[in-house]
Design an enzyme around this catalytic site. Structure first.
Site, mmCIF file in Angstrom:
data_model
loop_
_atom_site.group_PDB
_atom_site.id
_atom_site.type_symbol
_atom_site.label_atom_id
_atom_site.label_comp_id
_atom_site.label_asym_id
_atom_site.label_seq_id
_atom_site.Cartn_x
_atom_site.Cartn_y
_atom_site.Cartn_z
ATOM 1 N N ASN A 171 0.868 -1.176 0.000
ATOM 2 C CA ASN A 171 0.000 0.000 0.000
ATOM 3 C C ASN A 171 0.906 1.228 0.000
ATOM 4 O O ASN A 171 1.479 1.580 1.028
ATOM 5 C CB ASN A 171 -0.885 -0.045 1.260
ATOM 6 C CG ASN A 171 -1.733 1.200 1.424
ATOM 7 O OD1 ASN A 171 -1.807 2.042 0.526
ATOM 8 N ND2 ASN A 171 -2.377 1.316 2.580
ATOM 9 N N TRP A 172 1.033 1.829 -1.161
ATOM 10 C CA TRP A 172 1.995 2.941 -1.302
ATOM 11 C C TRP A 172 1.471 4.240 -0.690
ATOM 12 O O TRP A 172 2.223 5.216 -0.579
ATOM 13 C CB TRP A 172 2.341 3.164 -2.787
ATOM 14 C CG TRP A 172 3.094 2.026 -3.420
ATOM 15 C CD1 TRP A 172 3.460 0.840 -2.821
ATOM 16 C CD2 TRP A 172 3.578 1.955 -4.765
ATOM 17 N NE1 TRP A 172 4.132 0.047 -3.722
ATOM 18 C CE2 TRP A 172 4.213 0.703 -4.923
ATOM 19 C CE3 TRP A 172 3.517 2.827 -5.864
ATOM 20 C CZ2 TRP A 172 4.798 0.304 -6.130
ATOM 21 C CZ3 TRP A 172 4.093 2.439 -7.061
ATOM 22 C CH2 TRP A 172 4.732 1.186 -7.189
ATOM 23 N N LYS A 173 0.178 4.262 -0.382
ATOM 24 C CA LYS A 173 -0.447 5.467 0.201
ATOM 25 C C LYS A 173 -0.167 6.686 -0.696
ATOM 26 O O LYS A 173 -0.031 6.537 -1.910
ATOM 27 C CB LYS A 173 0.014 5.670 1.649
ATOM 28 C CG LYS A 173 -0.200 4.399 2.476
ATOM 29 C CD LYS A 173 -0.071 4.583 3.952
ATOM 30 C CE LYS A 173 -0.279 3.240 4.651
ATOM 31 N NZ LYS A 173 -0.248 3.329 6.108
ATOM 32 N N HIS A 202 -9.613 0.979 4.754
ATOM 33 C CA HIS A 202 -8.342 1.185 5.459
ATOM 34 C C HIS A 202 -8.585 2.116 6.650
ATOM 35 O O HIS A 202 -9.404 3.039 6.563
ATOM 36 C CB HIS A 202 -7.303 1.789 4.511
ATOM 37 C CG HIS A 202 -5.937 1.805 5.105
ATOM 38 N ND1 HIS A 202 -5.537 2.775 5.994
ATOM 39 C CD2 HIS A 202 -4.892 0.953 4.980
ATOM 40 C CE1 HIS A 202 -4.300 2.526 6.381
ATOM 41 N NE2 HIS A 202 -3.877 1.422 5.781
ATOM 42 N N GLU A 219 -7.010 4.533 7.741
ATOM 43 C CA GLU A 219 -6.839 5.968 7.438
ATOM 44 C C GLU A 219 -8.092 6.535 6.766
ATOM 45 O O GLU A 219 -8.448 7.692 6.987
ATOM 46 C CB GLU A 219 -5.575 6.172 6.589
ATOM 47 C CG GLU A 219 -4.323 5.996 7.441
ATOM 48 C CD GLU A 219 -3.099 5.487 6.705
ATOM 49 O OE1 GLU A 219 -3.037 5.546 5.464
ATOM 50 O OE2 GLU A 219 -2.170 5.008 7.400
ATOM 51 N N GLU A 233 -5.393 -4.969 10.558
ATOM 52 C CA GLU A 233 -4.382 -3.926 10.773
ATOM 53 C C GLU A 233 -4.693 -3.184 12.069
ATOM 54 O O GLU A 233 -5.529 -2.266 12.076
ATOM 55 C CB GLU A 233 -4.410 -2.929 9.606
ATOM 56 C CG GLU A 233 -4.078 -3.567 8.270
ATOM 57 C CD GLU A 233 -3.524 -2.544 7.286
ATOM 58 O OE1 GLU A 233 -2.397 -2.748 6.830
ATOM 59 O OE2 GLU A 233 -4.193 -1.535 7.011
ATOM 60 N N GLY A 243 2.285 2.345 10.705
ATOM 61 C CA GLY A 243 3.222 3.453 10.533
ATOM 62 C C GLY A 243 3.914 3.889 11.819
ATOM 63 O O GLY A 243 4.550 4.939 11.854
ATOM 64 N N SER A 302 3.311 -1.978 10.440
ATOM 65 C CA SER A 302 4.753 -2.034 10.675
ATOM 66 C C SER A 302 5.358 -3.417 10.411
ATOM 67 O O SER A 302 6.324 -3.816 11.065
ATOM 68 C CB SER A 302 5.096 -1.539 12.087
ATOM 69 O OG SER A 302 4.661 -0.191 12.247
ATOM 70 N N GLY A 309 2.781 -1.168 4.267
ATOM 71 C CA GLY A 309 2.824 0.255 3.953
ATOM 72 C C GLY A 309 4.250 0.713 3.710
ATOM 73 O O GLY A 309 4.818 0.510 2.635
HETATM 74 P P1 PGA Z 1 2.709 0.299 7.628
HETATM 75 O O1 PGA Z 1 1.257 0.496 6.976
HETATM 76 O O2 PGA Z 1 3.253 -0.993 7.095
HETATM 77 O O3 PGA Z 1 3.478 1.500 7.183
HETATM 78 O O4 PGA Z 1 2.515 0.256 9.108
HETATM 79 C C1 PGA Z 1 0.392 -0.582 6.761
HETATM 80 C C2 PGA Z 1 -0.907 -0.104 6.159
HETATM 81 O O5 PGA Z 1 -1.387 0.962 6.556
HETATM 82 O O6 PGA Z 1 -1.500 -0.761 5.273
#
Ligand code: PGA
Length: 250
Positions: A9-11, A95, A97, A167, A173, A212, A233
């Protein structure tokens, strides 16, 4: 045996140039027949360019979100049909976010899940609890509520033909990964919740861990009986790390 699955997931990161460079490096390392399903989810604006570069490779394409409506006067939205049109097979839904920063509730997440399925996209449905919810003992009820919303709206077969990502919000993150045991417990809980509806279908659904996950901890996480891969991520933005994570899923 469930085939392992790793999605990046490149966000909202990178430029056209860096997106192209990253995917070229991945395609070169991962080749045409990886031992796990490998998916990258770039920002919308880079999908078409990345699609051309993954074409014919062992890397598949996903989007990070889609509109809940089919088409029409929805300024700034991107429809499932548009995603399909540029070569997406998958789409991340719900997600954390999106849930926390953009107010997506269970009803909207379920609507997007159904919309994705109607367009022939495979949803990667994200669920997970906040730190406060975990510490107050509400973790299982939160995850059950998130899963049940989609189960009720779409049915157990549709849910099991998608991919689920657990998640924990506190791990995303933050560098604070869930321990393999913590993650395994929740994955088993999710599977048992689905098994109450259809035991055979629950055995087949892939449940990814996200939060993470990195090149150093992926193998241990993926070694847990109910962890079928990862939604990655930060570490998916570095080709070498993501390739190591994909290898850990083999
Ligand atoms: P992260 O994000 O690996 O940077 O913790 C995972 C995600 O939000 O899908």
């Amino acid at each position: 045996m469930r085939r392992k699955f790793v999605a990046g997931n490149w966000k909202m990161n990178g430029s056209l140039e860096s997106a192209n460079a990253l995917v070229k490096a991945l395609v070169a390392s991962i080749g045409n027949s990886p031992a796990a399903d490998v998916v990258v989810c770039p920002p919308f604006i880079h999908l078409e360019s990345v699609a051309a570069l993954v074409n014919g490779s062992g890397v598949s394409l996903g989007a990070q979100n889609l509109a809940d409506e089919e088409a029409g006067a929805y300024t700034g939205e991107v429809s499932g049909a548009m995603l399909k049109d540029v070569g997406c097979e998958y789409v991340i839904i719900g997600h954390s976010e999106r849930r926390t920063l953009y107010g997506e509730d269970d009803a909207l997440v379920s609507k997007k899940f159904l919309r994705a399925r109607d367009e022939g996209l495979i949803p990667i449905l994200c669920v997970g609890e906040s730190l406060e919810e975990r510490e107050s003992g509400a973790m299982e009820s939160v995850i059950a509520r998130q899963i049940d919303a989609v189960l009720t709206a779409a049915g157990v077969q549709a849910l099991c033909n998608s991919v689920i990502a657990y998640e924990p919000v506190w791990a995303i993150g933050t560098g604070m990964t869930a321990t393999p045991e913590q993650a395994q417990d929740v994955h088993a809980f999710i599977r048992s919740r689905i098994a109450a509806e259809d035991a055979a279908a629950a055995e087949g659904v892939r449940i990814l861990y996200g939060g993470s996950a990195n090149a150093a901890n992926a193998a241990t996480l993926f070694g847990q009986p109910d962890i079928d891969g990862g939604l990655i991520g930060g570490a998916s933005l570095k080709a070498e790390d993501f390739v190591t994570i994909c290898a850990a899923a083999a």
